[in-house]
Design a protein around this motif. Structure first.
Motif, PDB file in Angstrom:
ATOM      1  N   ILE A 111     -11.066  44.585 -33.557  1.00 10.99           N
ATOM      2  CA  ILE A 111     -11.343  46.043 -33.710  1.00 10.99           C
ATOM      3  C   ILE A 111     -12.868  46.256 -34.325  1.00 10.99           C
ATOM      4  N   ILE A 112     -13.131  45.619 -35.348  1.00 14.49           N
ATOM      5  CA  ILE A 112     -14.496  45.480 -36.008  1.00 14.49           C
ATOM      6  C   ILE A 112     -15.531  45.063 -34.913  1.00 14.49           C
ATOM      7  N   SER A 113     -15.217  43.998 -34.062  1.00 17.72           N
ATOM      8  CA  SER A 113     -16.042  43.576 -32.940  1.00 17.72           C
ATOM      9  C   SER A 113     -16.268  44.523 -31.978  1.00 17.72           C
ATOM     10  N   TYR A 114     -15.274  45.301 -31.555  1.00 17.80           N
ATOM     11  CA  TYR A 114     -15.446  46.381 -30.509  1.00 17.80           C
ATOM     12  C   TYR A 114     -16.155  47.432 -30.970  1.00 17.80           C
ATOM     13  N   GLN A 118     -20.106  48.538 -29.146  1.00 17.21           N
ATOM     14  CA  GLN A 118     -20.428  49.920 -28.769  1.00 17.21           C
ATOM     15  C   GLN A 118     -21.663  50.563 -29.432  1.00 17.21           C
ATOM     16  N   TYR A 119     -21.906  50.134 -30.598  1.00 18.61           N
ATOM     17  CA  TYR A 119     -22.893  50.765 -31.422  1.00 18.61           C
ATOM     18  C   TYR A 119     -24.406  49.989 -30.882  1.00 18.61           C
ATOM     19  N   GLU A 120     -24.211  48.626 -30.614  1.00 17.76           N
ATOM     20  CA  GLU A 120     -25.252  47.910 -30.160  1.00 17.76           C
ATOM     21  C   GLU A 120     -25.481  48.187 -28.795  1.00 17.76           C
ATOM     22  N   ALA A 121     -24.756  48.597 -27.982  1.00 20.57           N
ATOM     23  CA  ALA A 121     -25.070  48.958 -26.510  1.00 20.57           C
ATOM     24  C   ALA A 121     -25.532  50.521 -26.724  1.00 20.57           C
ATOM     25  N   TYR A 122     -25.238  51.027 -27.227  1.00 21.46           N
ATOM     26  CA  TYR A 122     -25.723  52.472 -27.582  1.00 21.46           C
ATOM     27  C   TYR A 122     -27.333  52.382 -27.767  1.00 21.46           C
ATOM     28  N   SER A 127     -33.001  52.705 -26.485  1.00 25.17           N
ATOM     29  CA  SER A 127     -34.307  52.223 -26.730  1.00 25.17           C
ATOM     30  C   SER A 127     -34.805  51.900 -25.153  1.00 25.17           C
ATOM     31  N   GLY A 128     -34.164  52.189 -24.211  1.00 24.89           N
ATOM     32  CA  GLY A 128     -34.479  52.039 -22.750  1.00 24.89           C
ATOM     33  C   GLY A 128     -35.314  53.178 -22.257  1.00 24.89           C
ATOM     34  N   LEU A 129     -35.422  53.073 -20.896  1.00 24.12           N
ATOM     35  CA  LEU A 129     -36.212  54.054 -20.349  1.00 24.12           C
ATOM     36  C   LEU A 129     -35.297  55.159 -19.697  1.00 24.12           C
ATOM     37  N   ASN A 130     -34.284  54.926 -19.273  1.00 20.96           N
ATOM     38  CA  ASN A 130     -33.150  55.847 -18.729  1.00 20.96           C
ATOM     39  C   ASN A 130     -32.371  56.507 -19.957  1.00 20.96           C
ATOM     40  N   ARG A 131     -32.980  57.209 -20.674  1.00 20.75           N
ATOM     41  CA  ARG A 131     -32.118  57.700 -21.712  1.00 20.75           C
ATOM     42  C   ARG A 131     -31.480  58.964 -21.497  1.00 20.75           C
ATOM     43  N   ARG A 132     -31.798  59.381 -20.298  1.00 23.68           N
ATOM     44  CA  ARG A 132     -31.200  60.971 -19.911  1.00 23.68           C
ATOM     45  C   ARG A 132     -29.718  60.655 -19.638  1.00 23.68           C
ATOM     46  N   ASN A 133     -29.313  59.377 -18.957  1.00 28.05           N
ATOM     47  CA  ASN A 133     -28.160  59.423 -18.345  1.00 28.05           C
ATOM     48  C   ASN A 133     -27.228  58.342 -19.283  1.00 28.05           C
ATOM     49  N   ILE A 134     -27.455  58.295 -20.556  1.00 29.05           N
ATOM     50  CA  ILE A 134     -26.635  57.205 -21.656  1.00 29.05           C
ATOM     51  C   ILE A 134     -25.263  57.787 -21.738  1.00 29.05           C
ATOM     52  N   VAL A 135     -24.401  56.869 -21.579  1.00 28.22           N
ATOM     53  CA  VAL A 135     -22.958  57.130 -21.754  1.00 28.22           C
ATOM     54  C   VAL A 135     -22.655  56.770 -23.221  1.00 28.22           C
ATOM     55  N   ASP A 136     -22.149  57.638 -23.993  1.00 26.42           N
ATOM     56  CA  ASP A 136     -21.825  57.385 -25.366  1.00 26.42           C
ATOM     57  C   ASP A 136     -20.410  56.856 -25.575  1.00 26.42           C
ATOM     58  N   ASN A 137     -20.143  55.524 -25.661  1.00 28.62           N
ATOM     59  CA  ASN A 137     -19.081  54.921 -25.874  1.00 28.62           C
ATOM     60  C   ASN A 137     -18.823  54.653 -27.305  1.00 28.62           C
ATOM     61  N   LYS A 167     -18.114  51.979 -40.985  1.00 32.29           N
ATOM     62  CA  LYS A 167     -18.488  51.865 -39.598  1.00 32.29           C
ATOM     63  C   LYS A 167     -17.927  53.012 -38.666  1.00 32.29           C
ATOM     64  N   VAL A 168     -17.033  53.836 -39.182  1.00 32.62           N
ATOM     65  CA  VAL A 168     -16.314  54.870 -38.382  1.00 32.62           C
ATOM     66  C   VAL A 168     -15.434  55.723 -39.426  1.00 32.62           C
ATOM     67  N   ASN A 169     -15.422  57.052 -38.716  1.00 37.33           N
ATOM     68  CA  ASN A 169     -14.888  58.044 -39.587  1.00 37.33           C
ATOM     69  C   ASN A 169     -13.244  57.881 -39.494  1.00 37.33           C
ATOM     70  N   ILE A 170     -12.741  57.576 -40.527  1.00 35.45           N
ATOM     71  CA  ILE A 170     -11.331  57.240 -40.640  1.00 35.45           C
ATOM     72  C   ILE A 170     -10.552  58.562 -41.016  1.00 35.45           C
ATOM     73  N   VAL A 171      -9.489  58.740 -40.183  1.00 38.82           N
ATOM     74  CA  VAL A 171      -8.513  60.005 -40.531  1.00 38.82           C
ATOM     75  C   VAL A 171      -7.263  59.592 -40.687  1.00 38.82           C
ATOM     76  N   PRO A 172      -6.688  59.307 -41.906  1.00 35.67           N
ATOM     77  CA  PRO A 172      -5.330  58.823 -41.985  1.00 35.67           C
ATOM     78  C   PRO A 172      -4.322  59.947 -41.648  1.00 35.67           C
ATOM     79  N   VAL A 173      -3.278  59.385 -40.962  1.00 34.34           N
ATOM     80  CA  VAL A 173      -1.919  60.425 -40.411  1.00 34.34           C
ATOM     81  C   VAL A 173      -0.792  59.642 -40.831  1.00 34.34           C
ATOM     82  N   ILE A 174       0.268  60.444 -41.453  1.00 34.61           N
ATOM     83  CA  ILE A 174       1.489  60.101 -41.632  1.00 34.61           C
ATOM     84  C   ILE A 174       2.121  60.252 -40.357  1.00 34.61           C
TER      85      ILE A 174
END
Length: 282
Positions: A111-114, A118-122, A127-137, A167-174
């Motif tokens: 999970i940590i690796s995934y 995703q942060y590294e890919a974003y 940093s690339g040229l085609n910033r207008r069509n970035i998909v945020d995963n 690394k991420v917003n954690i929302v705990p649920v019962i």
């Protein structure tokens, strides 16, 4: 030092919010939700209930004997939802196998690796040229499901949230809150928050409201804060109760309504994720 002045007439930049609105609606919105927890806690049912869709129609349940040595896998389900002309690209990241094996020492590593990938890919896309069509995963929020059957957090719960809270917003649920009485839910919530504080775990913090904020929103924000961790019930079944169709669960003693705030925090969780704090989570 800049000075604030008012224009003597109409210039036009007061329409900038309208431009942003039109651009956003045209492009659509993206949101990635991760769900983590042991099998059998109703994760899939809750997600389907939240977004009124069926993301897991093709899922095949794995027999218990096959899960003994199963490692954690990452499954992504993407669906485009449209409501009143507004499009949302929803990605749900599921983590089957989490907490199911006999040895769960390293179950959080995949999970940590995934999340890191995703942060590294974003970042590379930014940093690339085609910033207008970035998909945020990137994973914007992680719903962590806590079993209602124990006396508080398990060691695996603490270890997982500690590993991911920066690394991420954690929302705990019962999960499966209909197995607990109202008094038990209050005690269980207090116990979980106490253990989270003792373990120095940082869960999602609701933003403070500005002094000029709408009073209704301020009250809602306060109510959401006080409801953590959310005690939820999931169901995809419609039941007729007193002439009205409600989503709920039928028991010999009556009906539990998923969206009834007296029965569950489901409506509060949905409001927080979708209607009030989605952009803050991003």
């Amino acid at each position: 030092m800049s000075e604030r002045i008012r224009t003597g007439g109409y210039v036009g930049f007061a329409d900038l919010p309208n431009q942003v609105h039109r651009k956003s609606v045209k492009k659509g919105f993206e949101f990635t939700l991760m769900v983590v927890g042991e099998s059998g806690l109703g994760k899939s049912t809750l997600v389907n209930s939240l977004f009124l869709t069926d993301l897991y129609a093709k899922r095949v349940n794995i027999p218990a004997i096959d899960r003994i040595n199963k490692t954690v896998t990452i499954e992504t389900n993407c669906v485009e939802i449209e409501e009143k002309g507004v499009r949302l690209r929803l990605t749900v990241v599921d983590t089957p196998g989490f907490g199911d094996a006999l040895n769960n020492d390293k179950c959080e590593e995949a999970i940590i690796s995934y999340i890191g990938n995703q942060y590294e890919a974003y970042l590379q896309d930014e940093s690339g040229l085609n910033r207008r069509n970035i998909v945020d995963n990137r994973v914007h929020c992680c719903l962590y499901f806590i079993s209602p059957y124990g006396r508080g957090l398990k060691p695996i719960d603490i270890k997982f949230m500690r590993s991911l809270h920066d690394k991420v917003n954690i929302v705990p649920v019962i999960a499966k809150a209909d197995t607990l009485t109202k008094g038990e839910i209050r005690s269980f919530k207090a116990r979980i928050l106490e253990e989270i504080e003792e373990a120095s775990i940082r869960i999602y913090q609701f933003p403070e409201c500005d002094s000029d904020e709408d009073e209704d929103f301020v009250e809602m924000n306060k109510d959401l804060k006080e409801s953590l961790p959310f005690a939820v019930i999931g169901s995809n079944t419609f039941i007729v109760k007193e002439g009205n169709r409600v989503i709920g669960r039928q028991y010999p003693w009556g009906v539990v309504e998923v969206e009834n705030p007296e029965h569950s925090d489901f409506a509060k969780l949905r409001n927080m994720l979708i209607r009030t704090h989605m952009q803050d989570l991003k």
